[in-house]
Design a protein around this motif. Structure first.
Motif, PDB file in Angstrom:
ATOM      1  N   LEU A 225     -33.853 -36.319  -3.474  1.00  0.00           N
ATOM      2  CA  LEU A 225     -33.243 -36.061  -2.122  1.00  0.00           C
ATOM      3  C   LEU A 225     -34.113 -36.486  -1.128  1.00  0.00           C
TER       4      LEU A 225
ATOM      5  N   ALA B 233     -33.185 -33.827   3.699  1.00  0.00           N
ATOM      6  CA  ALA B 233     -33.592 -32.899   2.692  1.00  0.00           C
ATOM      7  C   ALA B 233     -34.989 -32.467   2.647  1.00  0.00           C
TER       8      ALA B 233
ATOM      9  N   GLY C 259     -31.383 -28.404  -4.362  1.00  0.00           N
ATOM     10  CA  GLY C 259     -31.802 -29.069  -3.262  1.00  0.00           C
ATOM     11  C   GLY C 259     -31.415 -28.214  -1.933  1.00  0.00           C
ATOM     12  N   SER C 260     -32.236 -28.523  -0.782  1.00  0.00           N
ATOM     13  CA  SER C 260     -31.857 -28.070   0.463  1.00  0.00           C
ATOM     14  C   SER C 260     -32.184 -29.148   1.499  1.00  0.00           C
ATOM     15  N   ALA C 261     -31.242 -29.044   2.616  1.00  0.00           N
ATOM     16  CA  ALA C 261     -31.109 -30.008   3.568  1.00  0.00           C
ATOM     17  C   ALA C 261     -30.941 -29.608   4.932  1.00  0.00           C
TER      18      ALA C 261
ATOM     19  N   ARG D  36     -26.500 -35.159  -3.737  1.00  0.00           N
ATOM     20  CA  ARG D  36     -26.419 -35.956  -2.346  1.00  0.00           C
ATOM     21  C   ARG D  36     -24.949 -35.738  -2.109  1.00  0.00           C
TER      22      ARG D  36
ATOM     23  N   LEU E 224     -24.004 -32.323  -0.656  1.00  0.00           N
ATOM     24  CA  LEU E 224     -24.539 -32.001   0.662  1.00  0.00           C
ATOM     25  C   LEU E 224     -23.776 -32.795   1.675  1.00  0.00           C
TER      26      LEU E 224
END
Length: 398
Positions: free
Chosen positions: A218, A225, A242-244, A269, A272
């Motif tokens: 990511l 991200a 994951g973090s964004a 993806r 998100l």
């Protein structure tokens, strides 16, 4: 606040012992994923935007290293280790986690000593099993003992389903977690360990003259991200936490059980991007606004105002004018003394039958002991209301 075209119906719910209040998650509309388990949440509000088998037990693989790093962070907070602490690569760490293992490794040499921040980069960026084992052995004496520390830390954070037996994520039938609990762990870590969390966004790290790129796909997708961790075992399939961030909004995603690395990256993806596109924040109360009140027993006043320490914001599907309902939940009446700033209640905002927000409320002012006559009136009131509660909820046994 008056500009919002959202109808908020606020009620108070006074809990009695043994009474449980359950709330379902928000359900995604017109969204599907091939992941066996998936979870998407807003980091600030805790709102659940998507959940699929989010409470099913699953094998975490290397995503377990998020808890490994959380335990290391807690040891730093308690002053037990610091930037000068050295972690020695034992023969076991080298054989099971280093170059001979042919797995994810930092390529640390046997017998070498590694300082804290380099070790953290080895775990976070390289997913180094040698670094994770060295951390476990230095902190707890053995990887098994460190696994018990990981489970204990999970309980301290309110994660009730996760069990850990090792620092690496190597398969063990007793090492399990859930997509929801991995997201909650990540949210906590982002809030409490920003300096260490920043390492998750570093794209590469060189150790022992070997350059390795971060395994998180990511980071190079241009979606904001900055973390967190991938995982794969034949028992788990391909997974990712994951973090964004986009426009001051942070989302946390968990997917697991995908067939290959490409599907894993695509699933995370898509979730998100959908979350950022499909929802928008709405402010219901600003920080310090009175949200409601809670009943006080034996105090100089009968009700104490309740406020939120930060803005009360919810996420709503874009372009909607939904009707919201809210509950102020507390175990009461509150006993005096009550101190300003005490967290005494919980605000739950519902979108239909789905939980949109849950956050603590604080007492807005001190409440001291009331006069003798005030306490006598409260005793009579409690006697009557207690009879009503027993008639509604039944008496306790045992």
């Amino acid at each position: 606040m008056h500009k919002l075209r959202v109808l908020l119906i606020l009620v108070c719910l006074w809990l009695v012992p043994g009474m449980l209040v359950g709330v379902p998650d928000a359900a995604a509309q017109n969204f599907e994923t091939r992941a066996a388990q998936a979870f998407l949440m807003d980091a600030e509000t805790g709102a659940v935007l998507f959940a699929k088998n989010a409470d099913d037990l699953m094998v975490p693989a290397s995503m377990a290293k998020i808890m490994t790093v959380e335990v290391i962070a807690e040891e730093i907070r308690r002053g037990r280790i610091d930037e000068n602490t050295e972690f020695v690569i034992s023969e076991d760490a080298w054989r099971r986690g280093g170059a001979p293992s042919r797995g994810s490794t930092m390529f640390a040499e046997i017998g070498s000593a590694i300082k804290l921040w380099d070790l953290l980069r080895g775990i976070i960026i390289h997913s180094g099993n040698d670094a994770a084992i060295a951390a476990a052995e230095t902190i707890a004496g053995s990887e098994g003992a460190f696994g018990r520390m990981m489970t204990q830390r999970a309980r301290e954070l309110g994660l009730t389903q996760s069990f850990f037996t090792n620092a690496t994520g190597y398969h063990d039938p007793d090492q399990v977690t859930t997509a929801r609990e991995l997201a909650l762990l990540t949210r906590h870590f982002i809030e409490t360990s920003p300096e260490i969390y920043a390492l998750y966004g570093e794209e590469e790290f060189v150790w022992n003259d070997i350059r390795q790129r971060n395994r998180n796909p990511l980071l190079t997708m241009g979606i904001g991200a900055d973390g967190v961790k991938t995982g794969f075992l034949s028992e788990s399939g391909y997974g990712l936490v994951g973090s964004a961030m986009q426009l001051d909004q942070r989302l946390i995603v968990v997917v697991n059980g995908l067939e290959n690395a490409r599907d894993r990256a695509l699933a995370a993806r898509r979730l998100l991007e959908w979350g950022f596109r499909a929802f928008e924040p709405r402010t219901l109360f600003e920080a310090g606004d009175e949200v409601g009140s809670a009943r006080v027993y034996g105090g100089e006043i009968n009700y104490v105002p309740l406020i939120a320490s930060r803005d009360v914001r919810v996420l709503l599907p874009r372009g909607t004018d939904e009707r919201l309902s809210a509950q102020i939940v507390y175990r009461g009446p509150l006993a005096v003394p009550v101190r300003a700033g005490d967290e005494v209640a919980m605000l739950r905002v519902m979108r239909g039958d789905a939980l949109a927000l849950e956050m603590p409320l604080q007492a807005a002012q001190d409440v001291g002991l009331g006069t003798l006559s005030q306490r006598a009136l409260d005793a009579l009131w409690e006697l009557g209301s207690g009879a009503v509660r027993r008639a509604i909820f039944g008496s306790e046994s045992g």
